[in-house]
Design a protein around this motif. Structure first.
Motif, mmCIF file in Angstrom:
data_model
loop_
_atom_site.group_PDB
_atom_site.id
_atom_site.type_symbol
_atom_site.label_atom_id
_atom_site.label_comp_id
_atom_site.label_asym_id
_atom_site.label_seq_id
_atom_site.Cartn_x
_atom_site.Cartn_y
_atom_site.Cartn_z
ATOM 1 N N THR A 167 -3.903 7.690 7.777
ATOM 2 C CA THR A 167 -4.037 7.407 6.075
ATOM 3 C C THR A 167 -4.429 6.133 5.942
ATOM 4 O O THR A 167 -5.019 5.842 5.084
ATOM 5 N N VAL A 168 -3.266 5.036 6.475
ATOM 6 C CA VAL A 168 -3.621 3.816 6.420
ATOM 7 C C VAL A 168 -5.182 3.336 6.776
ATOM 8 O O VAL A 168 -5.965 2.648 5.964
ATOM 9 N N ALA A 169 -5.661 3.854 7.739
ATOM 10 C CA ALA A 169 -7.023 3.575 8.234
ATOM 11 C C ALA A 169 -8.166 3.922 7.191
ATOM 12 O O ALA A 169 -9.014 3.176 6.972
ATOM 13 N N LEU A 170 -7.802 5.282 6.917
ATOM 14 C CA LEU A 170 -8.974 5.816 6.073
ATOM 15 C C LEU A 170 -8.808 5.084 4.709
ATOM 16 O O LEU A 170 -9.850 5.127 3.990
ATOM 17 N N SER A 171 -7.643 4.825 3.994
ATOM 18 C CA SER A 171 -7.460 4.068 2.836
ATOM 19 C C SER A 171 -8.412 2.920 2.628
ATOM 20 O O SER A 171 -8.767 2.601 1.573
ATOM 21 N N VAL A 172 -8.396 2.128 3.977
ATOM 22 C CA VAL A 172 -9.129 0.985 3.711
ATOM 23 C C VAL A 172 -10.733 0.946 3.312
ATOM 24 O O VAL A 172 -11.149 0.195 2.593
ATOM 25 N N LEU A 173 -11.281 2.195 3.546
ATOM 26 C CA LEU A 173 -12.557 2.561 2.929
ATOM 27 C C LEU A 173 -12.573 3.459 1.906
ATOM 28 O O LEU A 173 -13.799 4.047 1.704
ATOM 29 N N ARG A 174 -11.544 3.674 1.479
ATOM 30 C CA ARG A 174 -11.491 4.730 0.428
ATOM 31 C C ARG A 174 -12.084 5.912 0.895
ATOM 32 O O ARG A 174 -12.753 6.792 0.356
ATOM 33 N N LEU A 175 -11.511 6.452 2.251
ATOM 34 C CA LEU A 175 -12.020 7.803 2.654
ATOM 35 C C LEU A 175 -11.199 9.121 2.708
ATOM 36 O O LEU A 175 -11.272 9.974 3.076
ATOM 37 N N LEU A 176 -10.060 8.612 1.962
ATOM 38 C CA LEU A 176 -9.076 9.737 1.574
ATOM 39 C C LEU A 176 -9.595 10.766 0.694
ATOM 40 O O LEU A 176 -10.293 10.851 -0.038
ATOM 41 N N PRO A 177 -9.080 12.013 0.985
ATOM 42 C CA PRO A 177 -9.472 13.172 -0.010
ATOM 43 C C PRO A 177 -8.993 12.801 -1.397
ATOM 44 O O PRO A 177 -8.309 11.913 -1.547
ATOM 45 N N LYS A 178 -9.663 13.507 -2.108
ATOM 46 C CA LYS A 178 -9.391 13.533 -3.646
ATOM 47 C C LYS A 178 -7.937 13.483 -4.118
ATOM 48 O O LYS A 178 -7.462 12.930 -5.232
ATOM 49 N N SER A 179 -7.279 14.395 -3.227
ATOM 50 C CA SER A 179 -5.862 14.679 -3.618
ATOM 51 C C SER A 179 -4.825 13.493 -3.421
ATOM 52 O O SER A 179 -3.822 13.456 -3.828
ATOM 53 N N LEU A 230 0.907 -1.140 0.105
ATOM 54 C CA LEU A 230 -0.160 0.029 0.099
ATOM 55 C C LEU A 230 0.919 1.195 -0.041
ATOM 56 O O LEU A 230 1.691 1.392 0.739
ATOM 57 N N GLY A 231 0.571 2.406 -0.942
ATOM 58 C CA GLY A 231 1.337 3.648 -0.864
ATOM 59 C C GLY A 231 0.231 4.551 -1.175
ATOM 60 O O GLY A 231 -0.800 4.285 -2.021
ATOM 61 N N VAL A 232 0.349 5.794 -0.285
ATOM 62 C CA VAL A 232 -0.721 6.746 -0.760
ATOM 63 C C VAL A 232 0.291 7.965 -0.808
ATOM 64 O O VAL A 232 1.308 8.216 -0.019
ATOM 65 N N THR A 233 -0.011 8.862 -1.780
ATOM 66 C CA THR A 233 0.694 10.039 -2.196
ATOM 67 C C THR A 233 -0.545 11.009 -2.426
ATOM 68 O O THR A 233 -1.303 10.948 -2.876
ATOM 69 N N TYR A 234 0.012 12.176 -1.493
ATOM 70 C CA TYR A 234 -0.981 13.362 -1.660
ATOM 71 C C TYR A 234 -0.332 14.554 -2.455
ATOM 72 O O TYR A 234 0.914 14.637 -2.749
ATOM 73 N N SER A 235 -1.019 14.970 -3.458
ATOM 74 C CA SER A 235 -0.500 16.006 -4.364
ATOM 75 C C SER A 235 -1.181 17.252 -3.901
ATOM 76 O O SER A 235 -2.314 17.454 -4.146
ATOM 77 N N THR A 236 -0.351 18.195 -3.382
ATOM 78 C CA THR A 236 -0.805 19.419 -3.025
ATOM 79 C C THR A 236 -0.117 20.618 -3.917
ATOM 80 O O THR A 236 1.071 20.686 -3.525
ATOM 81 N N GLY A 237 -0.835 21.309 -4.405
ATOM 82 C CA GLY A 237 -0.383 22.513 -5.499
ATOM 83 C C GLY A 237 0.900 22.131 -5.924
ATOM 84 O O GLY A 237 2.051 22.692 -6.002
ATOM 85 N N GLY A 238 0.931 20.846 -6.872
ATOM 86 C CA GLY A 238 2.117 20.576 -7.694
ATOM 87 C C GLY A 238 3.310 19.780 -6.840
ATOM 88 O O GLY A 238 3.953 18.904 -7.317
#
Lengths: 340, 548
Positions: free
Chosen positions: B49-61, B10-18
């Motif tokens: 972030t790991v917890a929220l990703s399980v139900l795909r509750l992360l923000p769109k970014s 599992l990997g999560v990347t946030y993109s904020t303003g480039g």
């Protein structure tokens, strides 16, 4: 909160009763505060119009030759030579019995004149406000939910442009654009048709243009307040909870986000409703709408001091009453205010 | 059979303003039904972030890579309709409900009923019966269904949150900091409740917290996250007993075991303190520098009923001594502190400073407040966001008209609060500082007045585990080097064990036990002190084992 369900446990009943007395105390407190403000407005209304320079008698007799005897007679009738405290006493006692004095220019009771003009204004402002609130909130909610989308950008831009446009200019523009499709002045046709329905349609037909002008200018503030207060709620954790429950996006918005975001908007709606009454001077003047705004406009040209004073007291009073209503409604909407 | 939950790469990347920020990378974890997995880490470690990703509750970014298998089905590729059906009925979340996870304008009964109505076709009467049943399971009376969140205590809100989480009988519960901001006794109750659910129904539980001792007590397996990666994973007792990664050691040391001589007068810090020098035992009979005599503070609540917040307290804080005032929330600790500082007029009794009665006039209090300074819980809200560090520290001396070189005074205070080199901090604004640095600025602001007593109200509660030890070490060093006396208000007995000389235990407005730390914490005499100690996660472990 006041009706308790049957068979509830005694503890809950006690809570309800407490809630009941605290509601009564709350309403009494707020009403007392509003009453104090009204008294203040009354005093201010008196002093403000005594400080305006100019001799009312000279104003009234501006256009006709008058003998000094006639002038003195007029002075005595108007009571302008009486000491200030005497004038205030007359004014205050009159106000309590619903007498707002007599207009210098029209020579009619101010209360009657305001009474005649109040309902057209309430009709105009009421219709425009209800539509503006509905439109503004709907747009604001949509814009915030899809922040920075094309919808958001376009509607925020349009609303701000209309908000900054002068009312008289927009009114005139609409008059030209519709090319006589709607009447340009008044509230009723001179040849008033028979029958209730026909008369209502006639008023509605006259109402269209002034109402649209007012609506176009004022909806922006409801939209922007709704938009910003919803944006503030968007980051809230309870919305994540609602999403995690599996609610559809529009249900998350309707059931959870909007009820919370509504709170600041409600205050504005009521506060503005009070203010808009006075803000219709321009629109009513442009469309010769026989309301309070037009009356104020005429009174200012005089200047007709008792009339201005009467309008001032009525308008300021309506702001205070609306504000009181907003605070009471706030308590219904927000359980946290009930506790405080 | 596939595990209940499996995370693969599992990997999560946030993109904020480039900018792309990698919040989580290469996380591989699995959980079987009836098992408890603990995820530990500080703020920013990626655990939530790991917890929220399980139900795909992360923000769109957020961009998610890898696989999240819930009962063998990949969540990342689910269609929206399927995802909504899975949410709450297969896996639910317990957020930090004590704070903001409940909608403030809706009754809690409605909020519990909402997912039941959404995921089942039960008739309305059965839904209401189910809500009552759920409230009963979390030991709340059915009448509470009509309450709004603000009418409930923190522990009650957390119970509501748990009742809500089990409403649709999910097979997996993700609990994100379920006990943060709750005091020890309520924490123990909430953890026991979660433990029962796991044991009785074979639910899988993922418990996420920054407090390793909570996990050690409740989880068979623990994963430690640091900067987005799992740096250590293994059976709970093994991770606690023999931590391999440096960060695990830091986390474990941050929450000391009461009674462990290694952590007595030695809070976890990167710059260890010398051992506590032998000191002459303070004269127990001598009156304190700051003393309360039969102090009483009485309030009326909004129903007009009398509340004895402080009901006759005698307390001394002596020079060169740190006293920990411990107790549950609502025990009157903060009111006592406010009364000691003259921020709250006592109903009866008196406060003495240096043998003299503290005046109640505002002029007299001003002079007293220069001597007794307050440090608050949350440094972020205690600092004005528009004031630079220099302004924040110089304000006190200006108010008190202290003459002399202001700049050198500020530099001296910052240095004493261990913000070195002090010059580099002067022009910075609070948002440019870390949480620990902000708390140091608050302490520097207090030190600038050269006080002789600090009253600190939960000074480390809102700070990360690694920073906590540093701030505690600072308080201890200030006592040793400047003989600064301190009254530290806390619900954390580990803190008392770390730095305090004496402990005062407060319960329902009264001090039920006062004495040296070793005596009170190791040989408690009062029932309440015993129950506080029993509620510590280390004490909890045994109870939880029985539950599982």
């Amino acid at each position: 909160m006041t009706t308790s369900t049957t068979g509830g446990p005694p503890a809950a009943d006690l809570d309800e009763r407490r809630a009941g007395t605290s509601t009564a105390r709350f309403v009494a407190g707020k009403a007392g505060g509003a009453l104090a403000s009204l008294v203040f407005v009354m005093v201010l209304g008196f002093l403000l119009f005594r400080m305006i320079p100019g001799d009312p008698v000279a104003t009234m007799t501006r256009d006709r030759p008058t003998s000094p005897e006639q002038l003195a007679q007029l002075r005595e009738r108007l009571g302008v030579d009486e000491p200030l405290w005497r004038q205030f006493l007359d004014y205050a006692l009159g106000l309590l019995s619903g007498d707002l004095g007599t207009s210098y220019l029209y020579n009619r009771p101010v209360a009657t004149m305001i009474g005649e003009r109040l309902w057209p204004t309430v009709l105009l402002v009421g219709t425009a406000t209800v539509l503006a609130v509905a439109l503004g909130m709907w747009l604001g909610i949509r814009a915030a939910w899809k922040r920075d989308s094309a919808f958001d950008r376009v509607h925020t831009g349009v609303a701000l442009t209309l908000w900054s446009v002068p009312q008289f200019w927009l009114g005139l523009l609409l008059l030209i654009a519709t090319q006589g499709l709607f009447p340009s002045r008044g509230m009723r046709s001179p040849d008033l048709p028979e029958g209730f329905l026909a008369q209502t349609l006639d008023v509605a037909w006259h109402l269209t243009l002034p109402c649209v002008t007012l609506l176009a200018v004022i909806y922006a503030q409801y939209m922007l307040v709704m938009r910003s207060s919803l944006l503030e709620e968007m980051g809230s954790e309870y919305l994540t909870t609602a999403r995690a429950k599996g609610l559809r996006d529009d249900l998350v918005r309707r059931r959870h986000a909007v009820p919370n975001a509504l709170l600041p908007a409600v205050t504005l709606v009521f506060l503005q409703f009070g203010m808009v009454v006075s803000g219709t001077v321009t629109v009513e003047a442009v469309f010769s709408w026989p309301g309070l705004g037009l009356l104020t406009y005429d009174a200012l040209r005089g200047p007709d001091l008792p009339l201005l004073q009467g309008v001032f007291v009525v308008l300021a009073g309506s702001v205070i009453v609306m504000n009181l209503l907003a605070e009471l409604l706030y308590r219904v909407l927000d359980p946290r205010v009930r506790a405080a | 059979m596939s595990p209940l939950l499996e995370l693969r790469d599992l990997g999560v990347t946030y993109s904020t303003g480039g900018d792309e920020v990698e919040a989580v990378r290469d996380v591989n974890l699995a959980l079987e039904p009836g098992e408890t997995l603990g995820i530990a880490g500080e703020s920013g470690s990626g655990k939530s972030t790991v917890a929220l990703s399980v139900l795909r509750l992360l923000p769109k970014s957020a961009k998610v890579s890898g696989e999240i298998l819930l009962d063998g089905e990949d969540v990342t590729t689910m269609r929206w309709g399927r995802l909504r059906a899975v949410r709450w009925s297969s896996a639910s979340v317990v957020f930090q409900g004590a704070m903001h996870a409940l909608n403030p304008v809706r009754r809690v009964g409605e909020q519990i009923a909402e997912p039941i109505r959404l995921h089942t076709d039960l008739p309305e009467a059965k839904v209401r019966a189910r809500v009552t049943e759920l409230l009963d399971q979390v030991d709340l009376p059915p009448a509470k269904a009509r309450s709004y969140p603000h009418e409930l205590s923190g522990g009650q809100k957390q119970r509501v949150m748990i009742a809500m989480a089990v409403a649709c009988e999910p097979r997996l519960i993700l609990a994100d900091e379920p006990t943060t901001a709750l005091d020890v006794i309520v924490q123990a109750q909430v953890l026991a409740l979660l433990g029962e659910l796991v044991a009785e129904r074979g639910i899988g539980l993922v418990l996420i917290t920054h407090d390793l001792s909570v996990l050690a007590a409740t989880c068979r397996r623990i994963a430690v996250m640091y900067r987005g990666e799992v740096v250590e994973e293994g059976p709970g007792d093994e991770v606690m007993a023999r931590p391999r990664h440096e960060h695990t050691r830091a986390l474990a040391a941050a929450f000391p075991t009461v009674g462990d001589p290694a952590s007595r007068f030695a809070p976890a810090t990167t710059n260890p303190l010398p051992p506590e020098p032998d000191r002459a035992a303070p004269d127990a009979e001598a009156p304190g520098l700051l003393a309360a005599r039969d102090l009483k503070v009485t309030f009326r609540d909004r129903h007009g009923e009398v509340v004895h917040a402080v009901a006759g307290v005698d307390l001394d804080v002596r020079r060169d001594e740190i006293v920990a005032l411990v107790g549950q929330s609502g025990s009157g600790k903060t009111t006592l502190a406010r009364a000691l500082l003259g921020l709250q007029r006592p109903t009866a009794g008196s406060v003495f400073y240096d043998g003299r009665l503290v005046p109640t006039s505002s002029a007299g209090l001003k002079e007293y407040r220069r001597q007794a300074q307050l440090v608050l819980q949350d440094p972020t809200s205690a600092l004005n966001p528009r004031h630079t560090v220099y302004e924040a520290v110089a304000e006190g001396p200006r108010i008190h008209g202290i003459t002399g070189d202001e700049r050198s005074l500020v530099l001296e205070a910052l240095t004493a609060a261990e913000l070195r080199p002090a010059e580099t901090y002067l022009s910075r604004l609070p948002h440019e500082l870390s949480g620990g640095q902000r708390q140091r600025v608050v302490i520097a602001g207090a030190l600038a007045l050269r006080p002789s007593v600090l009253v600190a109200d939960e000074p480390v509660t809102s700070l990360d585990a690694s920073v906590r030890g540093e701030i505690l070490a600072l308080l201890l060093r200030l006592r040793r080097e400047l003989a600064l006396a301190a009254l530290v208000i806390t619900h954390d007995l580990g803190l008392a064990w770390n730095i305090a000389d004496r402990v005062a235990v407060m319960y329902r407005g009264e001090l039920v036990e006062v004495g040296p730390v070793e005596q009170v914490l190791l040989e408690p005499r009062h029932e309440y002190t015993k129950s506080l100690l029993a509620a510590l996660p280390t004490g909890m472990a045994r109870a939880f084992e029985r539950g599982v």
